[in-house]
Write an enzyme that holds these catalytic residues in place. Structure first.
Site, PDB file in Angstrom:
ATOM      1  N   ALA A   1      -0.805  -5.182  -7.613  1.00 18.21           N
ATOM      2  CA  ALA A   1      -0.968  -3.892  -8.281  1.00 18.21           C
ATOM      3  C   ALA A   1      -0.486  -2.779  -7.367  1.00 18.21           C
ATOM      4  O   ALA A   1      -0.649  -2.849  -6.147  1.00 18.21           O
ATOM      5  CB  ALA A   1      -2.431  -3.663  -8.663  1.00 18.21           C
TER       6      ALA A   1
ATOM      7  N   LYS B   1       2.831   8.000   5.042  1.00 16.13           N
ATOM      8  CA  LYS B   1       3.324   7.094   3.994  1.00 16.13           C
ATOM      9  C   LYS B   1       4.846   7.025   4.060  1.00 16.13           C
ATOM     10  O   LYS B   1       5.521   8.052   4.115  1.00 16.13           O
ATOM     11  CB  LYS B   1       2.863   7.557   2.610  1.00 16.13           C
TER      12      LYS B   1
ATOM     13  N   PHE C   1      -5.169  -0.265  -6.640  1.00 17.24           N
ATOM     14  CA  PHE C   1      -6.350  -1.058  -6.980  1.00 17.24           C
ATOM     15  C   PHE C   1      -7.552  -0.198  -7.356  1.00 17.24           C
ATOM     16  O   PHE C   1      -8.631  -0.720  -7.611  1.00 17.24           O
ATOM     17  CB  PHE C   1      -6.705  -1.993  -5.824  1.00 17.24           C
TER      18      PHE C   1
ATOM     19  N   ARG D   1      -5.415   1.275   9.455  1.00 17.73           N
ATOM     20  CA  ARG D   1      -6.397   2.097   8.729  1.00 17.73           C
ATOM     21  C   ARG D   1      -6.901   1.396   7.474  1.00 17.73           C
ATOM     22  O   ARG D   1      -8.107   1.304   7.247  1.00 17.73           O
ATOM     23  CB  ARG D   1      -5.767   3.449   8.358  1.00 17.73           C
TER      24      ARG D   1
ATOM     25  N   ARG E   1      -0.341  -8.085  13.850  1.00 15.74           N
ATOM     26  CA  ARG E   1       0.906  -8.446  14.519  1.00 15.74           C
ATOM     27  C   ARG E   1       0.628  -9.311  15.753  1.00 15.74           C
ATOM     28  O   ARG E   1      -0.323  -9.057  16.490  1.00 15.74           O
ATOM     29  CB  ARG E   1       1.672  -7.197  14.964  1.00 15.74           C
TER      30      ARG E   1
ATOM     31  N   GLY F   1      -1.414  -5.412  -2.313  1.00 17.69           N
ATOM     32  CA  GLY F   1      -1.440  -3.976  -2.572  1.00 17.69           C
ATOM     33  C   GLY F   1      -0.295  -3.256  -1.900  1.00 17.69           C
ATOM     34  O   GLY F   1      -0.232  -2.023  -1.907  1.00 17.69           O
ATOM     35  N   THR F   2       0.627  -4.008  -1.320  1.00 14.22           N
ATOM     36  CA  THR F   2       1.812  -3.440  -0.679  1.00 14.22           C
ATOM     37  C   THR F   2       2.700  -2.783  -1.729  1.00 14.22           C
ATOM     38  O   THR F   2       2.847  -3.301  -2.839  1.00 14.22           O
ATOM     39  CB  THR F   2       2.598  -4.553   0.041  1.00 14.22           C
ATOM     40  N   THR F   3       3.307  -1.639  -1.392  1.00 19.81           N
ATOM     41  CA  THR F   3       4.245  -0.971  -2.294  1.00 19.81           C
ATOM     42  C   THR F   3       5.615  -0.884  -1.629  1.00 19.81           C
ATOM     43  O   THR F   3       5.769  -1.172  -0.450  1.00 19.81           O
ATOM     44  CB  THR F   3       3.760   0.439  -2.668  1.00 19.81           C
TER      45      THR F   3
ATOM     46  N   GLY G   1       4.206   3.871  -5.138  1.00 21.27           N
ATOM     47  CA  GLY G   1       4.195   2.786  -6.112  1.00 21.27           C
ATOM     48  C   GLY G   1       3.365   3.129  -7.331  1.00 21.27           C
ATOM     49  O   GLY G   1       3.694   2.738  -8.462  1.00 21.27           O
TER      50      GLY G   1
ATOM     51  N   HIS H   1       0.739  12.382  -0.851  1.00 22.05           N
ATOM     52  CA  HIS H   1       0.116  11.450   0.089  1.00 22.05           C
ATOM     53  C   HIS H   1       0.208  11.991   1.511  1.00 22.05           C
ATOM     54  O   HIS H   1       0.926  12.955   1.773  1.00 22.05           O
ATOM     55  CB  HIS H   1       0.785  10.074   0.033  1.00 22.05           C
TER      56      HIS H   1
END
Length: 267
Positions: A122, A159, A125, A12, A35, A98-100, A165, A155
């Protein structure tokens, strides 16, 4: 043209990032990765993002497209991001992360990689969220120890990490402004006989439901009044546009670990 690659391109957020890259002046999607076992490998990235054919096939191997991009945008999973980080560090490629959900030790690996390549990392973003971080620092310094502080975030059901994050980053900003260590004062949820609230603590509450893109509220509650600073995202595009803006800003920057506050000149 700034040559940008998107990893997790079939997801997504990946599709939204592809759209944002293609919309940005001076930027172009030149590689898309997912992947290796994905059934979509080989499909046109533009068609996956409902943009029409752009001539960029989805790859299952980052190494095979290493010569096709200048900066990699990664909004995936810590384990995936760290593998991509090691590759980009060796290949001399810039990264937008942007990975948490990183652990403290994993975050330190980002710091180490920043010695060799330019990285923007971050928790969020969105320009609006980063403005909120600035406001939170000011609010915490002004209100000081005279308020109770609670952070609520919501969220979508998909998630996988909690608190978000962004919520944790908000807590870090507030705690730092007050001279506190978030690891020592954070309270994650309450249940049963908790006793009276300790004003030094910072509480976190998490909601996971439906298709909520991302809501965050920080409450400063005193006797007689409350101050709330809230951000609500209605589309992932706000995060994607911020990431692309960061990718453009990073062009020509020296190695280092930057954040969105640097990109926006808010430090």
């Amino acid at each position: 043209m700034r040559r940008i690659a998107v990893v997790g391109a079939a997801g997504r957020m990946g599709k939204t990032l592809i759209e944002a890259v293609q919309q940005a002046p001076g930027a172009g999607l030149t590689a898309a990765i997912d992947r290796p076992d994905s059934t979509l490998v080989g499909a046109d990235a533009g068609e996956l993002a409902a943009l029409g054919r752009i001539g960029v096939p989805l790859s299952g191997d980052l190494a095979k497209v290493a010569d096709e991009f200048d900066v990699l945008i990664d909004f995936t999973h810590p384990s995936v991001t760290l593998k991509n980080l090691a590759f980009c560090r060796k290949a001399g490629k810039a990264m937008i992360i942007g990975t948490t959900g990183f652990s403290a030790e994993e975050k330190q690996r980002l710091v180490e990689a920043g010695k060799d390549i330019p990285i923007v990392f971050a928790a969020n973003f969105s320009i609006g969220v980063n403005l909120c971080l600035k406001l939170l620092d000011t609010a915490a310094r002004v209100l000081g120890d005279e308020v109770d502080i609670e952070i609520t975030e919501a969220h979508h059901r998909h998630k996988v990490d909690a608190p978000s994050g962004t919520a944790l980053r908000m807590g870090e900003v507030v705690a730092s402004a007050l001279g506190r260590d978030l690891e020592k004062v954070a309270v994650y949820g309450r249940e049963g006989q908790t006793g009276a609230r300790d004003r030094q603590t910072i509480g976190f509450a998490t909601i996971r439901a439906g298709d909520v893109v991302g809501d965050h509220t920080v409450l400063f509650a005193a006797d007689g009044e409350r101050v709330e600073i809230t951000h609500k995202a209605s589309s992932r595009m706000t995060f994607a546009k911020g990431a692309v803006r960061a990718a453009m800003w990073l062009d020509g920057k020296a190695p280092g670990l930057y954040d969105m506050q640097d990109v926006l000149g808010l430090h």
